[in-house]
Enzyme design. Structure first.
Site, PDB file in Angstrom:
ATOM      1  N   GLU A  46       0.862  -1.209   0.000  1.00 44.62           N
ATOM      2  CA  GLU A  46       0.000   0.000   0.000  1.00 44.62           C
ATOM      3  C   GLU A  46       0.893   1.252   0.000  1.00 44.62           C
ATOM      4  O   GLU A  46       1.956   1.258   0.624  1.00 44.62           O
ATOM      5  CB  GLU A  46      -0.832  -0.021   1.299  1.00 44.62           C
ATOM      6  CG  GLU A  46      -1.654   1.239   1.569  1.00 44.62           C
ATOM      7  CD  GLU A  46      -2.218   1.258   3.001  1.00 44.62           C
ATOM      8  OE1 GLU A  46      -1.550   0.752   3.933  1.00 44.62           O
ATOM      9  OE2 GLU A  46      -3.330   1.798   3.164  1.00 44.62           O
ATOM     10  N   ASN A 106      -7.100   6.149  -1.699  1.00 43.83           N
ATOM     11  CA  ASN A 106      -5.984   5.243  -1.415  1.00 43.83           C
ATOM     12  C   ASN A 106      -6.161   4.067  -2.380  1.00 43.83           C
ATOM     13  O   ASN A 106      -7.051   3.237  -2.203  1.00 43.83           O
ATOM     14  CB  ASN A 106      -6.062   4.796   0.052  1.00 43.83           C
ATOM     15  CG  ASN A 106      -4.841   3.996   0.472  1.00 43.83           C
ATOM     16  OD1 ASN A 106      -4.117   3.466  -0.362  1.00 43.83           O
ATOM     17  ND2 ASN A 106      -4.629   3.913   1.774  1.00 43.83           N
ATOM     18  N   LYS A 123      -9.396   1.862  -1.832  1.00 49.06           N
ATOM     19  CA  LYS A 123      -9.598   1.305  -0.479  1.00 49.06           C
ATOM     20  C   LYS A 123     -10.957   1.687   0.103  1.00 49.06           C
ATOM     21  O   LYS A 123     -11.298   2.875   0.174  1.00 49.06           O
ATOM     22  CB  LYS A 123      -8.477   1.801   0.429  1.00 49.06           C
ATOM     23  CG  LYS A 123      -8.451   1.224   1.827  1.00 49.06           C
ATOM     24  CD  LYS A 123      -7.200   1.723   2.540  1.00 49.06           C
ATOM     25  CE  LYS A 123      -7.016   1.178   3.911  1.00 49.06           C
ATOM     26  NZ  LYS A 123      -5.751   1.653   4.517  1.00 49.06           N
ATOM     27  N   GLU A 142      -6.173   8.689   7.757  1.00 48.12           N
ATOM     28  CA  GLU A 142      -6.704   8.239   6.459  1.00 48.12           C
ATOM     29  C   GLU A 142      -8.110   8.759   6.206  1.00 48.12           C
ATOM     30  O   GLU A 142      -8.455   9.081   5.070  1.00 48.12           O
ATOM     31  CB  GLU A 142      -6.683   6.715   6.378  1.00 48.12           C
ATOM     32  CG  GLU A 142      -5.298   6.154   6.209  1.00 48.12           C
ATOM     33  CD  GLU A 142      -5.312   4.701   5.801  1.00 48.12           C
ATOM     34  OE1 GLU A 142      -5.866   4.369   4.745  1.00 48.12           O
ATOM     35  OE2 GLU A 142      -4.764   3.888   6.566  1.00 48.12           O
ATOM     36  N   CYS A 168      -4.703  -3.004   2.885  1.00 47.90           N
ATOM     37  CA  CYS A 168      -4.397  -2.911   4.317  1.00 47.90           C
ATOM     38  C   CYS A 168      -5.567  -3.219   5.235  1.00 47.90           C
ATOM     39  O   CYS A 168      -5.897  -4.364   5.462  1.00 47.90           O
ATOM     40  CB  CYS A 168      -3.798  -1.550   4.646  1.00 47.90           C
ATOM     41  SG  CYS A 168      -3.024  -1.592   6.292  1.00 47.90           S
ATOM     42  N   ASN A 193       0.350  -0.987   5.334  1.00 48.59           N
ATOM     43  CA  ASN A 193       1.240  -0.217   6.223  1.00 48.59           C
ATOM     44  C   ASN A 193       0.593  -0.302   7.595  1.00 48.59           C
ATOM     45  O   ASN A 193      -0.406   0.382   7.853  1.00 48.59           O
ATOM     46  CB  ASN A 193       1.283   1.269   5.855  1.00 48.59           C
ATOM     47  CG  ASN A 193       2.085   1.603   4.624  1.00 48.59           C
ATOM     48  OD1 ASN A 193       3.172   2.155   4.701  1.00 48.59           O
ATOM     49  ND2 ASN A 193       1.524   1.312   3.466  1.00 48.59           N
TER      50      ASN A 193
HETATM   51  N1  CDT Z   1      -2.938   1.462   6.515  1.00 51.33           N
HETATM   52  C1  CDT Z   1      -3.837   0.855   7.313  1.00 51.33           C
HETATM   53  O1  CDT Z   1      -4.983   0.623   6.911  1.00 51.33           O
HETATM   54  N2  CDT Z   1      -3.448   0.551   8.544  1.00 51.33           N
HETATM   55  C2  CDT Z   1      -4.339  -0.026   9.511  1.00 51.33           C
HETATM   56  C3  CDT Z   1      -3.953   0.358  10.876  1.00 51.33           C
HETATM   57  C4  CDT Z   1      -4.988   0.002  11.836  1.00 51.33           C
HETATM   58  S1  CDT Z   1      -4.396  -0.209  13.398  1.00 51.33           S
HETATM   59  C5  CDT Z   1      -4.324  -1.916  13.599  1.00 51.33           C
HETATM   60  C6  CDT Z   1      -4.363  -1.553   9.451  1.00 51.33           C
HETATM   61  O2  CDT Z   1      -5.469  -2.099   9.464  1.00 51.33           O
HETATM   62  O3  CDT Z   1      -3.337  -2.198   9.450  1.00 51.33           O
END
Ligand code: CDT
Length: 308
Positions: A46, A106, A123, A142, A168, A193
């Site tokens: 991502e 995204n 996303k 985000e 993600c 990420n």
């Molecule tokens: N980039 C992204 O979507 N990150 C989220 C962070 C959430 S905190 C667990 C993820 O779901 O990994």
């Protein structure tokens, strides 16, 4: 039936000061190595071209827009598309997309082995918050910088395989996989990420986060009899650690390959897509076993309603 060597191209940290050109050079090195090892599809994370910028609060949208791409291929990514075409390798990567209408998404794209974009995904499940949060150890904005994706969960037949994408946080939601499972998906690519610590609960660290990542990717694969490739951007970005843990999962939910570092690292698996058929025609034969008359709440209701 189709076999394909698939590479997950985990990227190590990208610092705020790193240019797109520097990052693309790293992606090219991984692409060349993947091709030399027989891969015909390379999956990157991502927001692969930049640091994970949603951790930074930016009140000025002119600054925000510097993290976005207005075209794809862009000037900086064109060498990646050209090299992928020369090598006959399909690629998929995520980036921040700014549309001509001024919408921010995204986004992730997928190419065929000729370097042509054949699929785009935006996303859907955006984590985080809109306003600066003084209670958090760091921000996750985000919901401020992106609109929820408007394209849904589509699939494409690419090199003989039915492929789909997610990004993600989408990997934590069973609806993501099932929407593609219902279209016969055989491979789902998911870049991520994921901060190594919880900004709202400092006791939650890397071990639990890696477990939840594996759990989500493996269950999504098994319950839809599909291969799943989860690819991290990992390492410490300007003092902020991200988990690694990139994996390639087979339709039984077994991990075929796993990244061992938090650096730029390739993981490869020889995927035999005939293996999707057994689950799809037995325990997860949706046509025979699903009971949609009982699933109405899934789409008619968003949050929990307690009635007892
Ligand atoms: N980039 C992204 O979507 N990150 C989220 C962070 C959430 S905190 C667990 C993820 O779901 O990994």
């Amino acid at each position: 039936m189709t076999r394909m060597i698939i590479a997950g191209a985990q990227l190590g940290a990208i610092q705020k000061a790193d240019s797109r050109d520097v990052v693309v050079a790293r992606m090219l090195a991984l692409l060349n190595e993947a091709a030399s090892r027989g891969a015909t599809l390379v999956v990157y994370p991502e927001l692969a071209l930049t640091t994970f910028f949603p951790r930074w609060y930016m009140p000025d949208w002119n600054e925000v827009d510097t993290w976005f791409e207005t075209e794809m291929p862009s000037r900086a990514t064109l060498p990646l598309f050209e090299r992928a075409r020369e090598l006959g390798v399909a690629i998929s990567f995520g980036y921040a997309e700014l549309t001509p209408e001024g919408q921010h998404f995204n986004t992730s794209i997928m190419t065929n082995r000729k370097g042509e974009i054949i699929g785009k995904y935006r996303k859907v499940h955006l984590p985080g918050h809109v306003e600066y949060d003084t209670e958090r150890a760091f921000q996750h904005m985000e919901k401020r910088y992106f609109l929820p994706g408007d394209l849904g969960f589509n699939v494409w037949r690419n090199e003989g395989v039915i492929m789909g994408m997610a990004i993600c946080n989408d990997r934590r939601w069973p609806e993501t996989y099932r929407c593609m499972g219902l279209q016969g998906v055989e491979l789902i690519t998911i870049g991520y990420n994921t901060p190594a610590v919880n900004s709202q609960m400092s006791a939650e660290g890397q071990e639990k986060r890696l477990f939840h990542s594996d759990l989500s990717l493996q269950s999504g694969a098994y319950q839809n009899a599909s291969f799943v490739v989860g690819v991290a951007k990992a390492g410490v970005e300007d003092g902020h650690p991200l988990i690694g843990g990139s994996i390639i999962v087979d339709p039984d939910g077994f991990v075929l390959a796993r990244a061992e570092t938090e650096e730029d690292e390739l993981i490869l698996a020889d995927c035999d897509f005939a293996k999707c058929a057994f689950g799809k025609t037995t325990i997860f034969d949706f046509e025979r076993h699903r009971r949609v008359e009982h699933y109405g709440r899934i789409t008619s209701q968003t949050g929990v309603i307690i009635e007892v």
